[in-house]
Design an enzyme around this catalytic site. Structure first.
Site, mmCIF file in Angstrom:
data_model
loop_
_atom_site.group_PDB
_atom_site.id
_atom_site.type_symbol
_atom_site.label_atom_id
_atom_site.label_comp_id
_atom_site.label_asym_id
_atom_site.label_seq_id
_atom_site.Cartn_x
_atom_site.Cartn_y
_atom_site.Cartn_z
ATOM 1 N N GLY A 131 47.740 -37.904 85.321
ATOM 2 C CA GLY A 131 46.567 -37.094 85.597
ATOM 3 C C GLY A 131 45.794 -36.686 84.366
ATOM 4 O O GLY A 131 44.635 -36.262 84.463
ATOM 5 N N ARG A 172 51.304 -40.393 72.049
ATOM 6 C CA ARG A 172 52.729 -40.564 72.276
ATOM 7 C C ARG A 172 53.116 -42.044 72.146
ATOM 8 O O ARG A 172 52.303 -42.929 72.433
ATOM 9 C CB ARG A 172 53.119 -40.046 73.668
ATOM 10 C CG ARG A 172 52.589 -38.651 73.941
ATOM 11 C CD ARG A 172 53.314 -37.959 75.058
ATOM 12 N NE ARG A 172 53.004 -38.483 76.374
ATOM 13 C CZ ARG A 172 53.390 -37.891 77.512
ATOM 14 N NH1 ARG A 172 54.104 -36.777 77.458
ATOM 15 N NH2 ARG A 172 53.079 -38.387 78.690
ATOM 16 N N ASP A 214 58.019 -35.940 78.476
ATOM 17 C CA ASP A 214 57.226 -34.832 79.027
ATOM 18 C C ASP A 214 57.722 -33.467 78.561
ATOM 19 O O ASP A 214 58.428 -32.762 79.273
ATOM 20 C CB ASP A 214 57.190 -34.892 80.561
ATOM 21 C CG ASP A 214 56.175 -35.892 81.062
ATOM 22 O OD1 ASP A 214 55.467 -36.478 80.226
ATOM 23 O OD2 ASP A 214 56.090 -36.104 82.273
ATOM 24 N N ASP A 251 59.747 -37.331 88.335
ATOM 25 C CA ASP A 251 58.639 -37.956 87.615
ATOM 26 C C ASP A 251 58.682 -37.650 86.128
ATOM 27 O O ASP A 251 57.859 -38.167 85.369
ATOM 28 C CB ASP A 251 57.292 -37.508 88.198
ATOM 29 C CG ASP A 251 57.103 -35.998 88.166
ATOM 30 O OD1 ASP A 251 57.828 -35.309 88.906
ATOM 31 O OD2 ASP A 251 56.260 -35.506 87.407
ATOM 32 N N ARG A 256 58.810 -44.135 84.662
ATOM 33 C CA ARG A 256 59.683 -43.026 85.059
ATOM 34 C C ARG A 256 60.380 -43.363 86.380
ATOM 35 O O ARG A 256 59.992 -44.306 87.079
ATOM 36 C CB ARG A 256 58.854 -41.747 85.247
ATOM 37 C CG ARG A 256 57.971 -41.406 84.058
ATOM 38 C CD ARG A 256 56.570 -40.983 84.531
ATOM 39 N NE ARG A 256 55.669 -40.736 83.398
ATOM 40 C CZ ARG A 256 55.571 -39.567 82.778
ATOM 41 N NH1 ARG A 256 56.285 -38.548 83.197
ATOM 42 N NH2 ARG A 256 54.759 -39.429 81.753
ATOM 43 N N GLY A 273 42.268 -32.845 83.523
ATOM 44 C CA GLY A 273 42.722 -33.977 82.718
ATOM 45 C C GLY A 273 42.901 -33.679 81.244
ATOM 46 O O GLY A 273 43.114 -34.587 80.445
#
Length: 508
Positions: free
Chosen positions: A102, A185, A274, A264, A192, A135
């Site tokens: 997202g 990243r 994450d 996720d 995932r 976003g």
């Protein structure tokens, strides 16, 4: 950081990079190609020299004209193929349906000395999977992710990496008005558990072609040895379970709390992924919950290993359509693959905890010795990192109040600690342990420096005022977590009283 230097002073040329875009090339429904939404007037906050080196890039790559724009979601470099991927997942144990990138864009894969690495921008603007959100990523959470990604790598824990962090004055609204940032990243893959869940649960007329393509992609590119197995998908699951078990052993040993272990947010490669509401333990509390949004304590420190197993079972369920056999045979195959997890986790955590105690051999009673120390630590809320680090200074024979050690001062119940240290002393004698050698081994696995919440908060407050120097200084210290570093000694002290009032939520 300095402004861009003339091109003729830089050997690095983006046009010469070798890019592959294997995941994006599968197209819809796996990836939605789109450009990013560039940060206006971006500026560099920090760059990781270690991550740059692992990519095979020079440390001054970020000075190349166009680099700041490209890594702030602006004009991509030649060969980049920007796209957002779709996935689903269970959040806090409840099926959440379609999720996806997202606020992230995959840039593609760049060839490195260690193989292909995917680069991804987080905070790059709205995608079809933004679910009415903006976003964007805020500077606060982006600093935390940049610092912790690289800190975990320096600790030797599998993780996504953070190459760079840029910021802008673009306003973003969360609990308060903040400003936007973009983290770059790096990982071998950002797939995932939730990617598999998505293509299992979103099917028409029982057509699992997309799920099969995803499994084939992951096996071919990341688990090629599994292709030779009788049930390649089950073999992949077993390998994911093994890696996840090792990852959770790492987390528990170092006192790391992920905070939002949804399906996720678990990597198919067993990477820490994450960094949202994470935290390292200060005072040891097995039921510590680092995520203020986790009102039920589902992701408390002590529950993380079981949650990971729950998530693996959810992944296994998503793979059912790809396993050959009748219902009973499929259940047996998946159960066998999942059985890798508890055995591997128990064995590897035991190895890590014995190493933290400096034990060179495995003997009966070791687990009881470890458990009793951790009960003492929990009872007195002793600082997790400092306890293990200071224990390395123990000298055989120096036991009891007549020979006090710094670690003893962390325990309110000195007599309880004295009783335990006598047993520890006896255990060390039993294997002929030598103080100096043991101390070196213990200091190599028990960090002096971790990313404590109050350290991150101090860096964030300065950065929000326009001063990024503390982010960069803290990053340098965390890149050498096991070294003494006298110049950074203040980072290793007990946290101040105000640190206990910090709250980290899913928006952090």
């Amino acid at each position: 950081m300095n402004a861009a230097q003339p091109l003729d002073r830089l050997p690095f040329e983006p046009a010469h990079l070798r890019w592959r875009n294997r995941y994006t090339s599968m197209g819809l429904p796996f990836a939605h190609r789109q450009p990013g939404q560039a940060l206006p007037n971006p500026r560099w906050v920090a760059v990781s020299d270690a991550a740059s080196a692992d990519l095979g890039w020079p440390t001054d790559w970020w000075q190349h004209p166009g680099a700041l724009d490209a890594f702030s979601a602006g004009t991509p470099w030649p060969g980049m193929d920007t796209a957002a991927t779709v996935y689903s997942g269970h959040q806090f144990g409840v099926w959440a349906g379609q999720l996806g990138d997202g606020r992230a864009l995959l840039l593609g894969e760049v060839e490195t000395p260690d193989g292909a690495r995917e680069l991804q921008l987080k905070g790059s603007g709205m995608t079809p999977y933004s679910r009415r959100a903006d976003g964007r990523a805020v500077l606060r959470s982006s600093i935390r992710e940049f610092l912790c990604s690289e800190a975990m790598h320096a600790l030797g824990i599998p993780t996504t990496r953070a190459l760079a962090l840029t910021a802008s004055d673009l306003p973003v609204r969360r609990e308060r008005a903040e400003t936007a940032a973009v983290v770059t990243r790096v990982a071998p893959s950002f797939v995932r558990f939730g990617h598999f869940e998505h293509f299992c649960h979103h099917v028409r007329d029982g057509d699992y072609t997309a799920l099969r393509r995803l499994a084939d992609f992951v096996i071919d590119h990341h688990y090629p040895a599994c292709r030779e197995a009788a049930q390649p998908v089950a073999a992949m699951l077993a390998e994911v379970a093994r890696r996840t078990a090792g990852l959770l052993a790492d987390w528990q040993a170092v006192g790391f709390c992920h905070g939002v272990m949804n399906t996720d947010n678990l990597s198919i490669l067993g990477l820490t992924i994450d960094y949202g509401p994470f935290g390292f333990l200060d005072g040891f509390d097995p039921m510590h919950v680092c995520n203020h949004s986790d009102e039920q304590g589902r992701y408390a420190y002590a529950r993380q290993p079981q949650v990971a197993y729950w998530n693996l079972r959810a992944l296994a369920q998503a793979l059912v359509p790809l396993i050959d056999g009748d219902k009973e045979q499929i259940g047996a195959v998946l159960s066998d693959a999942l059985s890798v997890y508890p055995d591997t986790f128990t064995r590897q955590l035991g190895q890590r905890m014995r190493a933290k105690l400096g034990l060179a051999t495995e003997q009966d009673g070791d687990q009881t010795l470890i458990d009793d120390l951790m009960r003492l630590m929990a009872r007195h809320q002793t600082d997790y990192t400092l306890t293990w680090r200071l224990l390395a200074d123990h000298r055989i024979g120096a036991v009891g109040p007549v020979a006090p050690e710094p670690v003893r001062d962390l325990f309110l119940d000195g007599e309880g600690f004295d009783a335990w240290i006598v047993r520890y002393d006896e255990r060390l004698r039993a294997e002929g342990s030598m103080d100096a050698e043991r101390r070196a081994r213990m200091q190599a696995v028990n960090p002096r420096y971790i990313l404590r919440n109050h350290l991150a908060e101090t860096a964030i407050r300065l950065a929000e005022a326009g001063d990024y120097s503390e982010v960069q200084r803290l990053h340098r210290a965390l890149s050498r977590p096991f070294d003494e570093q006298p110049e950074h000694a203040a980072y290793a002290e007990l946290p101040p009283a105000w640190a206990s009032s910090l709250e980290i939520s899913c928006s952090s």
